[in-house]
Design a protein around this motif. Sequence first.
Motif, PDB file in Angstrom:
ATOM      1  N   ILE A 140       7.691  -0.667  -8.151  1.00 46.30           N
ATOM      2  CA  ILE A 140       7.634  -1.971  -8.809  1.00 46.30           C
ATOM      3  C   ILE A 140       6.948  -1.799 -10.160  1.00 46.30           C
ATOM      4  N   ALA A 141       7.423  -2.530 -11.151  1.00 43.41           N
ATOM      5  CA  ALA A 141       6.815  -2.489 -12.477  1.00 43.41           C
ATOM      6  C   ALA A 141       6.509  -3.903 -12.930  1.00 43.41           C
ATOM      7  N   PHE A 142       5.323  -4.079 -13.495  1.00 44.67           N
ATOM      8  CA  PHE A 142       4.917  -5.358 -14.078  1.00 44.67           C
ATOM      9  C   PHE A 142       4.865  -5.183 -15.588  1.00 44.67           C
ATOM     10  N   ILE A 143       5.702  -5.923 -16.272  1.00 48.93           N
ATOM     11  CA  ILE A 143       5.836  -5.781 -17.716  1.00 48.93           C
ATOM     12  C   ILE A 143       5.371  -7.063 -18.400  1.00 48.93           C
ATOM     13  N   GLY A 144       4.390  -6.937 -19.264  1.00 47.81           N
ATOM     14  CA  GLY A 144       3.915  -8.078 -20.024  1.00 47.81           C
ATOM     15  C   GLY A 144       4.803  -8.324 -21.235  1.00 47.81           C
ATOM     16  N   GLN A 155      -6.894  10.399   0.660  1.00 46.98           N
ATOM     17  CA  GLN A 155      -5.783  10.321  -0.278  1.00 46.98           C
ATOM     18  C   GLN A 155      -5.778   8.965  -0.984  1.00 46.98           C
ATOM     19  N   PRO A 156      -5.273   8.912  -2.211  1.00 42.85           N
ATOM     20  CA  PRO A 156      -5.162   7.616  -2.901  1.00 42.85           C
ATOM     21  C   PRO A 156      -4.240   6.669  -2.142  1.00 42.85           C
ATOM     22  N   HIS A 157      -4.552   5.384  -2.201  1.00 40.43           N
ATOM     23  CA  HIS A 157      -3.746   4.372  -1.522  1.00 40.43           C
ATOM     24  C   HIS A 157      -2.648   3.811  -2.421  1.00 40.43           C
ATOM     25  N   LEU A 158      -2.693   4.157  -3.698  1.00 33.67           N
ATOM     26  CA  LEU A 158      -1.771   3.574  -4.669  1.00 33.67           C
ATOM     27  C   LEU A 158      -1.645   4.525  -5.858  1.00 33.67           C
ATOM     28  N   THR A 159      -0.462   4.574  -6.431  1.00 34.73           N
ATOM     29  CA  THR A 159      -0.266   5.307  -7.686  1.00 34.73           C
ATOM     30  C   THR A 159       0.103   4.304  -8.769  1.00 34.73           C
ATOM     31  N   ILE A 160      -0.623   4.338  -9.868  1.00 34.03           N
ATOM     32  CA  ILE A 160      -0.328   3.445 -10.981  1.00 34.03           C
ATOM     33  C   ILE A 160       0.055   4.282 -12.202  1.00 34.03           C
ATOM     34  N   VAL A 161       1.223   3.995 -12.732  1.00 35.40           N
ATOM     35  CA  VAL A 161       1.717   4.639 -13.948  1.00 35.40           C
ATOM     36  C   VAL A 161       1.595   3.627 -15.076  1.00 35.40           C
ATOM     37  N   THR A 162       0.929   3.998 -16.149  1.00 36.97           N
ATOM     38  CA  THR A 162       0.743   3.065 -17.255  1.00 36.97           C
ATOM     39  C   THR A 162       0.827   3.787 -18.597  1.00 36.97           C
ATOM     40  N   ASN A 163       1.223   3.066 -19.609  1.00 37.93           N
ATOM     41  CA  ASN A 163       1.179   3.591 -20.973  1.00 37.93           C
ATOM     42  C   ASN A 163       0.046   2.951 -21.758  1.00 37.93           C
ATOM     43  N   ALA A 164      -0.881   2.290 -21.049  1.00 32.05           N
ATOM     44  CA  ALA A 164      -1.993   1.585 -21.696  1.00 32.05           C
ATOM     45  C   ALA A 164      -3.288   2.363 -21.509  1.00 32.05           C
ATOM     46  N   LEU A 165      -3.886   2.780 -22.606  1.00 30.85           N
ATOM     47  CA  LEU A 165      -5.108   3.576 -22.544  1.00 30.85           C
ATOM     48  C   LEU A 165      -6.251   2.816 -21.881  1.00 30.85           C
ATOM     49  N   ASN A 166      -6.373   1.521 -22.187  1.00 33.62           N
ATOM     50  CA  ASN A 166      -7.495   0.757 -21.631  1.00 33.62           C
ATOM     51  C   ASN A 166      -7.371   0.604 -20.117  1.00 33.62           C
ATOM     52  N   ILE A 167      -6.139   0.445 -19.623  1.00 36.40           N
ATOM     53  CA  ILE A 167      -5.939   0.338 -18.174  1.00 36.40           C
ATOM     54  C   ILE A 167      -6.266   1.666 -17.497  1.00 36.40           C
ATOM     55  N   THR A 219      -3.989   7.660 -10.944  1.00 39.62           N
ATOM     56  CA  THR A 219      -3.623   7.092 -12.239  1.00 39.62           C
ATOM     57  C   THR A 219      -2.826   8.094 -13.051  1.00 39.62           C
ATOM     58  N   VAL A 220      -1.653   7.671 -13.507  1.00 40.07           N
ATOM     59  CA  VAL A 220      -0.773   8.524 -14.297  1.00 40.07           C
ATOM     60  C   VAL A 220      -0.575   7.868 -15.661  1.00 40.07           C
ATOM     61  N   LEU A 221      -0.907   8.590 -16.725  1.00 36.13           N
ATOM     62  CA  LEU A 221      -0.754   8.094 -18.091  1.00 36.13           C
ATOM     63  C   LEU A 221       0.487   8.743 -18.708  1.00 36.13           C
ATOM     64  N   ARG A 258       0.850  -1.198   0.000  1.00 36.21           N
ATOM     65  CA  ARG A 258       0.000   0.000   0.000  1.00 36.21           C
ATOM     66  C   ARG A 258       0.886   1.248   0.000  1.00 36.21           C
ATOM     67  N   GLY A 259       0.510   2.218  -0.813  1.00 36.20           N
ATOM     68  CA  GLY A 259       1.288   3.435  -0.922  1.00 36.20           C
ATOM     69  C   GLY A 259       2.345   3.392  -2.009  1.00 36.20           C
ATOM     70  N   SER A 260       2.470   2.274  -2.703  1.00 38.46           N
ATOM     71  CA  SER A 260       3.503   2.111  -3.724  1.00 38.46           C
ATOM     72  C   SER A 260       3.165   2.859  -5.006  1.00 38.46           C
ATOM     73  N   VAL A 261       4.207   3.079  -5.802  1.00 38.62           N
ATOM     74  CA  VAL A 261       4.045   3.562  -7.173  1.00 38.62           C
ATOM     75  C   VAL A 261       4.314   2.371  -8.086  1.00 38.62           C
ATOM     76  N   VAL A 262       3.304   2.002  -8.849  1.00 38.29           N
ATOM     77  CA  VAL A 262       3.341   0.770  -9.636  1.00 38.29           C
ATOM     78  C   VAL A 262       3.309   1.089 -11.126  1.00 38.29           C
ATOM     79  N   GLY A 263       4.202   0.488 -11.889  1.00 37.54           N
ATOM     80  CA  GLY A 263       4.186   0.618 -13.341  1.00 37.54           C
ATOM     81  C   GLY A 263       3.504  -0.574 -13.975  1.00 37.54           C
TER      82      GLY A 263
END
Length: 267
Positions: free
Chosen positions: A176-180, A122-134, A146-148, A91-96
Amino acid sequence: MKRHERMNALLELLGERGSVEVEEAATALEVSAATMRRDMDALAEQQLLTRTRGGAVLSAVTYDLPIRYKRGHHVGAKLSLARAAAAMVDRGSVVGLSGGTTTTEIARALTTRPDLAEPGPQPHLTIVTNALNIAYELAVRPQIKTVLTGGVAQSRTFELTGPYSELMLGEITLDIAFIGANGMDPQEGATVYDESEGRINGLMAERAERAVVVTDSSKVGVRCFARIGGPELFDTFLTDSALPDAARRKFEDQGLTVTLAEPDPDD
């Protein structure tokens, strides 16, 4: 079967056979020939197939179906991977999150994690993505920032690529980043079909304290055109429990930590 499901099935049938006749497709999908003609015409308008005199062939430019038309092969494996990935996030992480069907499931698993769904100022998580659908799915979740990345949209995968994406990713850090990936090989590492997507995926992994390549075991041994990276970029390979022991040892010998997601009997 609903119309979008039928179109999914038709595109996958074309992907397997290359071409299909109207009557043949109608029989396979248990609909009338008239219905099948209408579906083929609709997909031809979207340039996802080319109509022929008696049926259709897969469009020459469609070597990978857009996410919205993928039925989700190995659904159970993807769901188990998503749960395992979500459990890695504090919780509180920045996730890619890169684009793809598996990372989309990871995003959904994070939104349903009880501690991350709690209301708060406040948000519990920040997610950075380059995917429009996500980003589209996450934008309605006030508990998640959410950061695009920005960039040029790829019609097949809904991923943003190019110099604008690179510029933005170069200015941030991720926990942490999760890459498909479309392929995962012990020697070549993670690979995808498109070099621009591979570059952005690699940069996202570079910007993370911990980078995890995540894909189901059906992609193991597959090598695609563009390399993302191997153990020099990723420290963990998250896959499902169907991975053979021999393949697991090969990845570990290359320096990767292999984590196997166990299936849920309810999937």
